[in-house]
Design a protein around this motif. Structure first.
Motif, PDB file in Angstrom:
ATOM      1  N   ASP A 223     -17.343  26.204   6.725  1.00 47.24           N
ATOM      2  CA  ASP A 223     -16.695  26.795   5.579  1.00 47.24           C
ATOM      3  C   ASP A 223     -16.233  28.009   5.463  1.00 47.24           C
TER       4      ASP A 223
ATOM      5  N   SER B 266     -16.006  30.453   3.445  1.00 46.74           N
ATOM      6  CA  SER B 266     -16.709  31.562   2.531  1.00 46.74           C
ATOM      7  C   SER B 266     -17.370  32.463   3.515  1.00 46.74           C
TER       8      SER B 266
ATOM      9  N   THR C  39     -22.476  29.865   1.756  1.00 47.14           N
ATOM     10  CA  THR C  39     -22.405  28.826   0.788  1.00 47.14           C
ATOM     11  C   THR C  39     -23.981  28.515   0.448  1.00 47.14           C
TER      12      THR C  39
ATOM     13  N   PHE D 184     -19.461  28.726  -3.090  1.00 53.92           N
ATOM     14  CA  PHE D 184     -18.943  29.245  -1.794  1.00 53.92           C
ATOM     15  C   PHE D 184     -18.841  30.809  -2.643  1.00 53.92           C
TER      16      PHE D 184
END
Length: 333
Positions: free
Chosen positions: A221, A223, A226, A291
């Motif tokens: 991810d 982010s 998450t 996210f």
């Protein structure tokens, strides 16, 4: 002729699937999954009165696994159930109603209803449709991408966003202390109160050949981290010791993925987790990741307090929006 949605393709597919959904041999879940073994990802009880133990468990899991599940997280079961109900209802609407929320062509943002997210390697497609929209902070919310149907959609999502705050604060604080920073410093280095909560709903229709297709191919991810809640249909897999394993489903638990920005901020102490999603022959799988992302113009790099002569920076410092652009377009960072 509109865009082809996987939901439509699924309804027409009887015994086989279009060639563009068949993964290469080194990706096919039928071949690459360790069958009959479920990965016991660390499960952390946030209500455990021994706070030191909880903190250590979060830090260890983020360093050694890049993922963990949390239970007794303080988000009411009802808030999760309602989120899942309105999301499912939206995806069961007639196609033309969903297309109203389609991601506009050429949009720089991921927000909206869609099928394709990033540049597809070898033209391979993922067996999933999705809806993205920001749920926090209010300044980042664009209601144009929030379904009007079901009518309670907005209220339910705003309520869920409110309940997320406690979990987000707890995780950031623990992860910050785990790096020997002050409790507030890690969140500040990820854009503080401008941190964007981006909700994605993944809809994976039944697939006649789940051994050949993937819902979402292997990825980490983008982010900071998450917070994901799936429905009851098994599908999340993590890469561990060079193999793919199913991740155990725990009702009402949140799955936490450490994302690229935390790996960068921690200068590699925390690891973003490589994961993917399989699909099911009989049942629709859905998941709702949130996210936690820096705002697009915010500059992210290894935290200055974690870099010195002994520990040079292992990652570039750049605007989060530029990071996203490179990652989605498969441009080397």
């Amino acid at each position: 002729m509109g865009v082809e949605r996987v939901q439509d393709i699924a309804s027409l597919s009887k015994d086989e699937i279009p060639a563009e959904f068949i993964r290469s041999v080194d990706e096919q879940p039928g071949i690459t999954t360790v069958h009959g073994e479920v990965l016991e990802v660390p499960t952390i009880d946030l209500a455990d009165p021994d706070e030191e133990k909880v903190l250590q468990a979060i830090v260890d899991a983020s360093r050694d696994w890049g993922m963990f599940q949390i239970v007794n997280h303080g988000v009411p079961v009802e808030a999760i159930t309602k989120l899942q109900a309105v999301g499912k209802e939206f995806f069961e609407l007639p196609q033309e109603e969903k297309e109203v929320y389609a991601k506009p062509p050429g949009s720089q943002s991921v927000e909206g209803y869609g099928t394709k997210l990033q540049k597809e390697v070898e033209g391979k497609k993922a067996w999933v449709d999705h809806l993205f929209h920001n749920i926090w902070p209010p300044s980042a919310v664009n209601y144009r991408f929030w379904p009007k149907n079901p009518p309670s959609y907005r209220e339910v999502n705003e309520e869920y966003a409110k309940h997320m705050h406690g979990v987000v604060e707890k995780l950031f604080k623990s992860l910050s202390l785990g790096l020997r920073l002050e409790g507030h410093e890690l969140k500040e280095a990820a854009s503080g109160d401008d941190l964007v909560y981006l909700l994605k709903i993944n809809y994976y229709p039944p697939c006649p050949r789940p051994d050949l297709a993937l819902g979402v191919p292997a990825h980490t991810d983008m982010s900071a981290f998450t917070i994901l809640v799936p429905n009851h249909v098994q599908g999340l897999q993590a890469f561990r010791d060079s193999h793919w394993y199913d991740v155990k489903y725990i009702p009402n638990a949140f799955v936490i993925h450490i994302g690229d920005q935390l790996e960068i901020l921690s200068n590699g102490k925390y690891k973003s987790v490589l994961h993917r999603t399989t699909v099911n022959k009989e049942h629709t799988r859905m998941s709702w990741p949130v996210f936690l992302e820096p705002s697009p113009d915010f500059v992210v790099g290894p935290h200055p307090k974690l870099v010195d002569h002994e520990n040079p920076p292992k990652y570039k410092t750049k605007k989060y929006g530029d990071y996203v652009h490179c990652k989605l377009n498969k441009i080397p960072q």
